[in-house]
Design an enzyme around this catalytic site. Structure first.
Site, PDB file in Angstrom:
ATOM      1  N   THR A  96      -8.973   6.016  -2.039  1.00 35.43           N
ATOM      2  CA  THR A  96     -10.329   5.558  -2.342  1.00 35.43           C
ATOM      3  C   THR A  96     -11.346   6.665  -2.103  1.00 35.43           C
ATOM      4  O   THR A  96     -12.448   6.614  -2.635  1.00 35.43           O
ATOM      5  CB  THR A  96     -10.715   4.318  -1.512  1.00 35.43           C
ATOM      6  OG1 THR A  96     -10.507   4.594  -0.124  1.00 35.43           O
ATOM      7  CG2 THR A  96      -9.898   3.113  -1.916  1.00 35.43           C
TER       8      THR A  96
ATOM      9  N   LYS B 214      -0.083  13.921   2.057  1.00 33.06           N
ATOM     10  CA  LYS B 214      -1.430  14.215   1.569  1.00 33.06           C
ATOM     11  C   LYS B 214      -1.654  15.723   1.437  1.00 33.06           C
ATOM     12  O   LYS B 214      -2.628  16.169   0.848  1.00 33.06           O
ATOM     13  CB  LYS B 214      -2.475  13.576   2.489  1.00 33.06           C
ATOM     14  CG  LYS B 214      -2.404  12.041   2.454  1.00 33.06           C
ATOM     15  CD  LYS B 214      -3.402  11.402   3.401  1.00 33.06           C
ATOM     16  CE  LYS B 214      -3.259   9.890   3.445  1.00 33.06           C
ATOM     17  NZ  LYS B 214      -3.713   9.215   2.219  1.00 33.06           N
TER      18      LYS B 214
ATOM     19  N   LYS C  22     -14.999   7.710  -4.073  1.00 31.00           N
ATOM     20  CA  LYS C  22     -16.304   7.964  -3.441  1.00 31.00           C
ATOM     21  C   LYS C  22     -16.868   9.301  -3.898  1.00 31.00           C
ATOM     22  O   LYS C  22     -18.073   9.421  -4.155  1.00 31.00           O
ATOM     23  CB  LYS C  22     -16.154   7.923  -1.914  1.00 31.00           C
ATOM     24  CG  LYS C  22     -15.811   6.551  -1.378  1.00 31.00           C
ATOM     25  CD  LYS C  22     -15.206   6.613   0.018  1.00 31.00           C
ATOM     26  CE  LYS C  22     -14.518   5.294   0.357  1.00 31.00           C
ATOM     27  NZ  LYS C  22     -13.585   5.394   1.477  1.00 31.00           N
TER      28      LYS C  22
ATOM     29  N   HIS D 168       0.799  -1.224   0.000  1.00 32.49           N
ATOM     30  CA  HIS D 168       0.000   0.000   0.000  1.00 32.49           C
ATOM     31  C   HIS D 168       0.835   1.279   0.000  1.00 32.49           C
ATOM     32  O   HIS D 168       0.266   2.361   0.142  1.00 32.49           O
ATOM     33  CB  HIS D 168      -0.928   0.026   1.217  1.00 32.49           C
ATOM     34  CG  HIS D 168      -2.121  -0.855   1.099  1.00 32.49           C
ATOM     35  ND1 HIS D 168      -3.285  -0.470   0.479  1.00 32.49           N
ATOM     36  CD2 HIS D 168      -2.342  -2.122   1.517  1.00 32.49           C
ATOM     37  CE1 HIS D 168      -4.177  -1.450   0.526  1.00 32.49           C
ATOM     38  NE2 HIS D 168      -3.621  -2.467   1.150  1.00 32.49           N
TER      39      HIS D 168
ATOM     40  N   LYS E 276      -9.348  12.934   4.774  1.00 31.73           N
ATOM     41  CA  LYS E 276      -8.438  11.794   4.702  1.00 31.73           C
ATOM     42  C   LYS E 276      -7.510  11.834   5.913  1.00 31.73           C
ATOM     43  O   LYS E 276      -7.450  12.835   6.618  1.00 31.73           O
ATOM     44  CB  LYS E 276      -7.632  11.797   3.403  1.00 31.73           C
ATOM     45  CG  LYS E 276      -6.932  13.109   3.098  1.00 31.73           C
ATOM     46  CD  LYS E 276      -6.245  13.062   1.747  1.00 31.73           C
ATOM     47  CE  LYS E 276      -7.223  13.122   0.599  1.00 31.73           C
ATOM     48  NZ  LYS E 276      -7.285  11.902  -0.181  1.00 31.73           N
ATOM     49  N   ARG E 277      -6.832  10.766   6.141  1.00 31.25           N
ATOM     50  CA  ARG E 277      -5.857  10.710   7.235  1.00 31.25           C
ATOM     51  C   ARG E 277      -4.868  11.874   7.123  1.00 31.25           C
ATOM     52  O   ARG E 277      -4.475  12.255   6.023  1.00 31.25           O
ATOM     53  CB  ARG E 277      -5.122   9.362   7.142  1.00 31.25           C
ATOM     54  CG  ARG E 277      -4.079   9.103   8.197  1.00 31.25           C
ATOM     55  CD  ARG E 277      -3.641   7.641   8.123  1.00 31.25           C
ATOM     56  NE  ARG E 277      -3.134   7.270   6.813  1.00 31.25           N
ATOM     57  CZ  ARG E 277      -1.857   7.378   6.438  1.00 31.25           C
ATOM     58  NH1 ARG E 277      -0.964   7.847   7.279  1.00 31.25           N
ATOM     59  NH2 ARG E 277      -1.471   6.999   5.230  1.00 31.25           N
TER      60      ARG E 277
END
Length: 786
Positions: free
Chosen positions: A627, A525, A631, A331, A519-520
């Site tokens: 992901t 990110k 969505k 991942h 998101k985390r």
């Protein structure tokens, strides 16, 4: 008939569990009884599925996380009982949606890793494939997040405080797990995973750690009260929380114990069932396909070796079975995230397992030498190297398949981080682009849009084959259809506005652009890039109050790991920017900022369906897949993002013209990696120096924590072993600002923007987890429908 049976069961459960009737029971008690009645009704299907699965090869998904979300509504939909239950509850003057609010989100996951696992279980059950999940039943989840003075504060997530109606404790399947210093009991709790209207009920089995001797009466009698329950406390710590802080040796020991605990219990469970069917251990792999979700469960490889040899297989026969049984999903390409454990730690926690790892490593080194690898090459690829056990290396060697989770990610694995391994085992590497379940993220989360799609399609066959949404492309220029589509989007935005007002005590404008990044919290990110752009926009509006822009609401949702100092600093910064922006009447009619607290699946179900733009702005090459982007896309939201992860495939499907792609690509970043100087951009990009300096010039107050100086230094000077601005925030700032301006301008053309939204939804079919599961089944697991 079913309705009468359900009512009778509910009444019996209320009486036997709480001593109450439907009239006297609280809403929480009613929720519990109704949920238990649903469990009772599905038990025959569950047993029947188990019987059918025992005759076939089964697949198993080993994962540290399963971010399932609420079970109540989703299970009713899958069973086809939602309307019937709503009518039954209506007779009692109870609203089904209100009752659902009494369910806590199961505290079993944190981010995309766990949500992916949940989607895979849903898809496999809905496709009638025998896939079972194995993990840990965390007593307190990861944590509940609150903000105090803008800072994240963690509280225990007491998701089990009102009981757990969706699990069955299976004490008769308890197994023992042995560590270097102790033995604990692994007690299984089974959760049903219900296929969509197909009578299939698979199982998620989660293990709780308990003490063999939970109470020492003599010590208690001697008034050593803490010591009398010490064994119980230490045993239960193993399944206490997800991802305990591992900044100390004790934390690392607990994490490693967690990993070994659940894989040992799960493999013992599989072997017990295999033997009960009278099957030979040498054929274990013909009946079991085990997928390792990231490196957390990789210690299963030496553990299965141990168990098979204990059952009488010799070393070579055991190794052959192990490699044919396991497959590994990678991942990340972040080298620091490729898990490694110190030799000292492994020897202390699981000494017998370390001896097996040594033998595996020796076997691997001999194979490399036989292939003509140099001493340096052998050392660099050794599983035990520099006094560390490299779990990803063991995962690749000990399995028959290694897959990435997006096309770009897989190619980067082959050409960068795992290049030597790909050259060694080219046939083992493959791609399995992640996916999401449309049943949770459209049918359940957005019933209004689901109903409209079904009315246009003429049936709900598309629910079983999401690629059928392509048939709706013909409506992309139909203003009547787009009006209805955007009216539904407006409804979801109004619902989110009400929810945020109730949860956060903040009022947002549902007519503004809902710009959402959920998101985390991690540096790659780049929530910080988003934050700096908002601050820059604030200053630009202050300088030019007549600026022509559509109003924009920036919404964040993220948790930072408790020990992740820099991530916590970013959260505080965003909250202080929100305070600055929202409190300024010269600006807050054009922009507003909200950081929602305790982001979780239930919050996500309201956010994904209400967004106008999806923030996917990771540094190119760092996001394996993502992901959340899928969505958003499924619910008709364009992406503003980098050419990274699954964004690449999203724009391949929906078109660059229907999304807003910006920033440096992987190839460019690789070229400048060694020469990049963030100060060049700091000096030359208009407005950038001002927002970066705001971190340290007194504009914001970090309360003496040092958060903002540390963030500034990370951007301008570098920190730890990273170069300055390791994630290229300053380099991509101007490109991001341009993309934001383009998006804001595009939004003001109502039908042109609605078309972008519509086409994103129409082309989202590839990203169903149904497709991903079919690929795993066909190319890795080799299982058949039940």
């Amino acid at each position: 008939m079913l309705r009468n049976e359900l009512m009778k069961t509910i009444e019996q459960l209320l009486l036997s569990t709480f001593g109450k009737t439907t009239e006297s029971a609280s809403k929480q008690e009613l929720y519990y009884a109704v949920s238990k009645s649903i469990m009772t009704s599905l038990l025959p299907k569950w047993r029947e599925t188990d019987c059918k699965k025992s005759e076939k090869k089964q697949a198993y998904y080993l994962s540290a996380e399963f971010l399932m979300g609420r079970a109540f509504g989703n299970n009713l939909i899958s069973l086809g009982l939602k309307e019937e239950m709503a009518a039954l509850l209506n007779d009692l003057d109870i609203d089904l949606n209100e009752l659902e609010e009494y369910e806590e989100d199961a505290g079993l996951g944190n981010g995309g890793l766990g949500r992916l696992a949940a989607c895979f279980l849903d898809s496999a059950a809905s496709l009638a494939y025998p896939l079972n999940g194995y993990g840990i039943r965390y007593e307190y989840g990861i944590f509940k997040q609150k903000f105090e003075h803008g800072e994240q504060v963690e509280f225990a997530d007491e998701w089990l405080k009102n009981g757990d109606p969706w699990s069955l404790r299976r004490s008769d399947d308890t197994v023992m797990v042995t560590f270097g210093d102790s033995v604990v009991k692994a007690v299984p709790y089974d959760y049903p995973v219900i296929g969509y209207k197909n009578d299939t009920v698979n199982t998620l089995r989660l293990w709780r750690s308990e003490a063999v001797h939970p109470f020492d009466f003599k010590l208690f009698n001697d008034q050593a009260y803490d010591a009398s329950v010490a064994d119980r406390n230490r045993a239960e710590d193993i399944s206490r929380v997800l991802y305990p802080n591992d900044s100390t040796k004790e934390g690392k020991i607990l994490r490693l114990k967690q990993q070994y605990f659940f894989v040992s219990a799960s493999l013992q469970d599989m072997i017990r069932k295999h033997k009960a069917l009278g099957r030979d251990m040498a054929s274990f792999h013909t009946d079991h396909a085990v997928q390792l979700n990231d490196t957390h469960p990789v210690i299963a490889i030496p553990e299965l070796m141990r168990l098979l040899m204990k059952e009488g297989l010799d070393y070579d026969a055991s190794w052959a079975v192990v490699q044919k049984t396991f497959a590994y999903t990678n991942h990340t390409i972040l080298s620091e995230a490729l898990e490694k454990w110190s030799v000292t730690l492994v020897k202390k926690v699981v000494p017998e397992i370390y001896e097996i790892i040594q033998k595996i490593d020796a076997k691997f080194q001999n194979e490399l030498k036989a292939k003509g690898y140099s001493k340096h090459q052998v050392e660099s690829m050794s599983i035990i190297h520099n006094k560390m056990v490299h779990m990803a290396w063991m995962a690749i060697y000990g399995t028959h398949s290694t897959n990435g989770v997006a096309e770009l990610h897989t190619e980067l694995l082959k050409t960068t981080e795992l290049k030597a391994w790909y050259e060694l085992y080219p046939d083992r590497f493959q791609n399995k682009t992640n996916g999401i379940t449309q049943r949770r993220w459209l049918f359940y989360a957005n019933p209004e849009l689901t109903g409209y799609i079904t009315s246009l399609m003429g049936s709900e066959a598309w629910m079983h084959d999401l690629t059928q949404l392509r048939a709706l492309v013909k409506y992309a220029d139909d203003h009547k259809v787009l009006d209805q589509f955007m009216m539904i989007k407006g409804q979801k935005k109004a619902q989110l506005k009400a929810f945020i007002n109730a949860e956060e005590d903040v009022i947002i404008d549902e007519k503004s652009i809902f710009d959402i990044q959920i998101k985390r919290l991690h540096e790659y990110k780049r929530q910080l890039l988003n934050a700096l752009h908002i601050l820059d926009l604030y200053y630009r509006i202050k300088e030019n109050p007549e600026i022509s822009r559509a109003p924009q609401t920036f919404i964040f949702g993220a948790k930072a790991a408790p020990g992740y100092f820099r991530a916590k600093g970013i959260i505080k910064l965003i909250n202080q920017i929100a305070e600055l922006v929202n409190g300024d009447p010269e600006v807050n009619h054009l922009i507003k900022v909200v950081f929602v607290q305790n982001y979780r699946v239930t919050y996500g179900e309201k956010l994904f369906v209400a967004a106008d733009i999806s923030e996917q702005i990771s540094t190119a090459g760092k996001e394996a897949s993502g992901t959340g982007n899928m969505k958003f896309m499924l619910n008709g939201t364009p992406t503003i993002g980098t050419y990274d992860g699954a964004n690449v495939e999203i724009v391949d499907e929906a078109g660059f013209e229907n999304n807003f792609i910006f920033g440096a690509r992987v190839e460019e970043l690789e070229e400048i990696q060694d020469t990049y100087d963030s100060r060049v951009y700091y000096e030359k990009v208009e407005g950038l120096k001002r927002v970066v300096d705001a971190l340290v010039d007194g504009t914001f107050d970090d309360g003496g924590t040092g958060y903002y100086r540390e963030l500034y230094d990370a951007l301008m000077k570098g920190a730890d072993w990273h170069q300055a601005d390791h994630y290229f925030i300053l380099k991509d700032f101007e490109a991001y600002r341009i993309a934001q301006n383009e998006m804001n301008a595009a939004y003001q053309d109502k039908y042109a923007y609605a078309k972008k939204c519509w086409l994103n939804m129409c082309y989202s079919g590839k990203f169903s987890s149904d497709r991903t599961i079919e690929e795993y089944v066909r190319e890795i697991w080799g299982v058949e429908k039940i």
